[in-house]
Structure formats: structure tokens, C-alpha cells
Design an enzyme around this catalytic site. Sequence first.
Site, PDB file in Angstrom:
ATOM      1  N   GLY A  24      45.230  48.189  25.713  1.00 39.07           N
ATOM      2  CA  GLY A  24      44.915  46.602  25.360  1.00 39.07           C
ATOM      3  C   GLY A  24      45.209  45.901  26.029  1.00 39.07           C
ATOM      4  O   GLY A  24      46.699  45.243  25.584  1.00 39.07           O
ATOM      5  N   ASN A  28      49.067  44.176  24.765  1.00 38.48           N
ATOM      6  CA  ASN A  28      50.146  44.832  25.691  1.00 38.48           C
ATOM      7  C   ASN A  28      51.436  43.511  26.134  1.00 38.48           C
ATOM      8  O   ASN A  28      52.056  43.419  26.176  1.00 38.48           O
ATOM      9  CB  ASN A  28      50.323  45.152  27.443  1.00 38.48           C
ATOM     10  N   ARG A  94      34.265  51.093  22.841  1.00 37.56           N
ATOM     11  CA  ARG A  94      33.946  49.471  22.308  1.00 37.56           C
ATOM     12  C   ARG A  94      32.477  49.314  21.466  1.00 37.56           C
ATOM     13  O   ARG A  94      32.463  48.072  20.889  1.00 37.56           O
ATOM     14  CB  ARG A  94      34.832  48.584  23.075  1.00 37.56           C
ATOM     15  N   ASN A 154      41.467  39.817  34.720  1.00 34.13           N
ATOM     16  CA  ASN A 154      41.075  40.985  33.912  1.00 34.13           C
ATOM     17  C   ASN A 154      40.015  41.251  34.051  1.00 34.13           C
ATOM     18  O   ASN A 154      38.917  41.905  33.029  1.00 34.13           O
ATOM     19  CB  ASN A 154      42.290  41.063  32.850  1.00 34.13           C
ATOM     20  N   ARG A 156      36.757  43.938  34.408  1.00 36.00           N
ATOM     21  CA  ARG A 156      36.696  45.623  34.281  1.00 36.00           C
ATOM     22  C   ARG A 156      35.126  45.937  33.746  1.00 36.00           C
ATOM     23  O   ARG A 156      33.950  44.999  33.995  1.00 36.00           O
ATOM     24  CB  ARG A 156      37.095  45.344  32.275  1.00 36.00           C
ATOM     25  N   GLY A 239      49.040  49.536  33.252  1.00 36.82           N
ATOM     26  CA  GLY A 239      50.253  48.511  32.373  1.00 36.82           C
ATOM     27  C   GLY A 239      50.871  47.297  33.122  1.00 36.82           C
ATOM     28  O   GLY A 239      51.156  46.913  32.899  1.00 36.82           O
ATOM     29  N   ALA A 240      50.726  47.506  34.659  1.00 35.33           N
ATOM     30  CA  ALA A 240      51.653  46.874  35.149  1.00 35.33           C
ATOM     31  C   ALA A 240      51.135  44.934  35.490  1.00 35.33           C
ATOM     32  O   ALA A 240      52.292  44.411  35.195  1.00 35.33           O
ATOM     33  CB  ALA A 240      51.793  47.347  37.028  1.00 35.33           C
ATOM     34  N   GLY A 241      49.694  45.358  35.560  1.00 30.24           N
ATOM     35  CA  GLY A 241      49.441  43.688  35.861  1.00 30.24           C
ATOM     36  C   GLY A 241      50.079  42.818  34.414  1.00 30.24           C
ATOM     37  O   GLY A 241      50.223  41.568  34.469  1.00 30.24           O
ATOM     38  N   ASP A 242      50.110  43.824  33.419  1.00 29.74           N
ATOM     39  CA  ASP A 242      50.027  43.343  31.713  1.00 29.74           C
ATOM     40  C   ASP A 242      52.048  42.760  31.508  1.00 29.74           C
ATOM     41  O   ASP A 242      52.453  41.892  31.335  1.00 29.74           O
ATOM     42  CB  ASP A 242      49.884  44.182  30.570  1.00 29.74           C
TER      43      ASP A 242
END
Length: 298
Positions: A24, A28, A94, A154, A156, A239-242
Site C-alpha cells: 500500500g 510504504n 479491495r 499514483n 492505478r 515500491g521505488a516511487g513510495d
Amino acid sequence: MGIFVADGIGPLGHARSFSLGVAGAESNVAIGVARLGGDATWLGRLGPDATGALIASRLRSSGVRVIAVPDESFTGLMIRYQRSGQFIHADYHRAGSAGSRLSPADVPEAEVRSARILHVTGITPALSDSCRAAVFAAVETARAAGVTVSVDVNYRSKLWSRFDAAPVLRDLVSRADVVFAGPDEAAIFTDSADPVDGLARLGPSEVIVKDGARGCAASIDGERHALPALTVTAVDPVGAGDAFVAGYLADRLAGAAAPDRLRTAIESGAFAVTVPGDCEGLPDRADLAALSGGDINR
């Protein structure tokens, strides 16, 4: 949300084992900020299940303060698998989850008013009408109290179409002080050939465009910046962006100058991709210091 990651590479139907973890964007970022020495609080709804308990436990053990609204529905899940050496797929479960039932009544106004930064993403508004209302309620509470509002777009595509997302994301970004986006995300709701300029026109004073292996470009208080990415051996790009966002916000909380914030963001994103998992590889300050110090720490 919880995440099951198929071990190995290939079609999901051939997976023989899975790793369970926490995922999430918001969690993160909260963990990333905490590991870099910042104070972070996470707000969300969690179901009465082992996944919900795992999320709360993992956040707290990472130094994040947790405000978890109990919900009778299940905690959301994601299943991720690497279809080939190049492509990663994610399936979301979700709809109807505890997290998707977040509402304005869940927003603790006193907590928001006392924060230094309120960070939200464009994911939550895509989950349900009540989630969208909760995000905008939190943002308006923060703005009224003079709290800095940070937004990571972000987008999606599995949660909503570009057509449906565009007006909501444009409205959200126009209320932000700090905005993070990729070039493709900015193109969803701006019409400028320069994504930094297009986002800045909507009002944020700090615009940071994350561009993966090409580094980042930014406009911060009217001054343009550009930093190249670091060369590392990537193990898992998720997860790099977070991590990038966490690095920037942690340094902003610490009072660092804009170039230093961006450098920490670049370093945090680079370190995160060298470790498998969404939040497992988020660095602390010692990790960042070692990033340029060679491959052996004696």
C-alpha cells in the site's frame, strides 16, 4: 492491505509458494518516513482478520503511529506475480474491503490540524465514493489549518479509467502544496508537453516528477531542479516511487533544502529497488550513507 507475492517467475497458475507481506502506497511512505527519522502516523480501516493485525503490527514495529478504525469487513489483499523476467502483474481484491469503507467520519480532524504534512494518494479516491469524500475532507481540514498537503498521484488503471480519474486527480492536485507524479500520470489531467509546468499551473508550489531510471525533475518555489537516477542493481522495482516520496518528505520535515530533499528521494528510491518487497527494503539514514560507500561494510 496485505499482499501475497508468488515466488519465482511465470504464470500465477504455476506458482507453488507465496510470501505474505504488507503493501500500500500510504503505508510504504509512512514506514519510509519513520525509518529516515521522521514522525509518521497512518490512518485507515482494518478488518478483524490476521491480515489486518499484520498490517497494524508491521507499521508499529517500523515506528509508525497507527490510527486503525475497526471494520467488520475483510482487509484488502493484492496478489502479485512476475509473469516474465520483464513484466509484473498485480490483482487487487479491495472491493467491499475494510479500507474501501473509509469515510469522512473516520478522519480525526484534531490529528490532521496538528500535523505538519498531510500526505494522500490518488489511489484512495478510486476505491469508493466514501473514500473519495474522506480524502477531500482531510485535505480541506488540513488546508484550513495551514497544514502542508502532499499528494502522490499514483494512478492505478485497474481501479479506474483515465477518463474517470482525470477530473478527480486534477481537483486533488489543485488543492495540494506538494505533488508527486510520473510523466504519464501528469498527462492524464494536464495538457502541457512539460509535466512539471503542467502540474505547477494547477497551483502546487512544489512539483516533483518521478521518472524512474531517468531521475527526476522538479519545480520548488519557482526554481527548477533536475537530478539523475543512481545506477544500482535492481532486484524488485515495486515500491521505488513510495521510497522516493518518503525520502523527500522526511527531509522536508527535517528542514533540508530542496536539492537535499531531492537527493535523498533519489537515493531512497534507488536503495528500495535493491531489495525484494514493497516496504522491506526501505532504507534508514545509515543505509543511504552506505549506498555510495561500496559493496562491503566492514
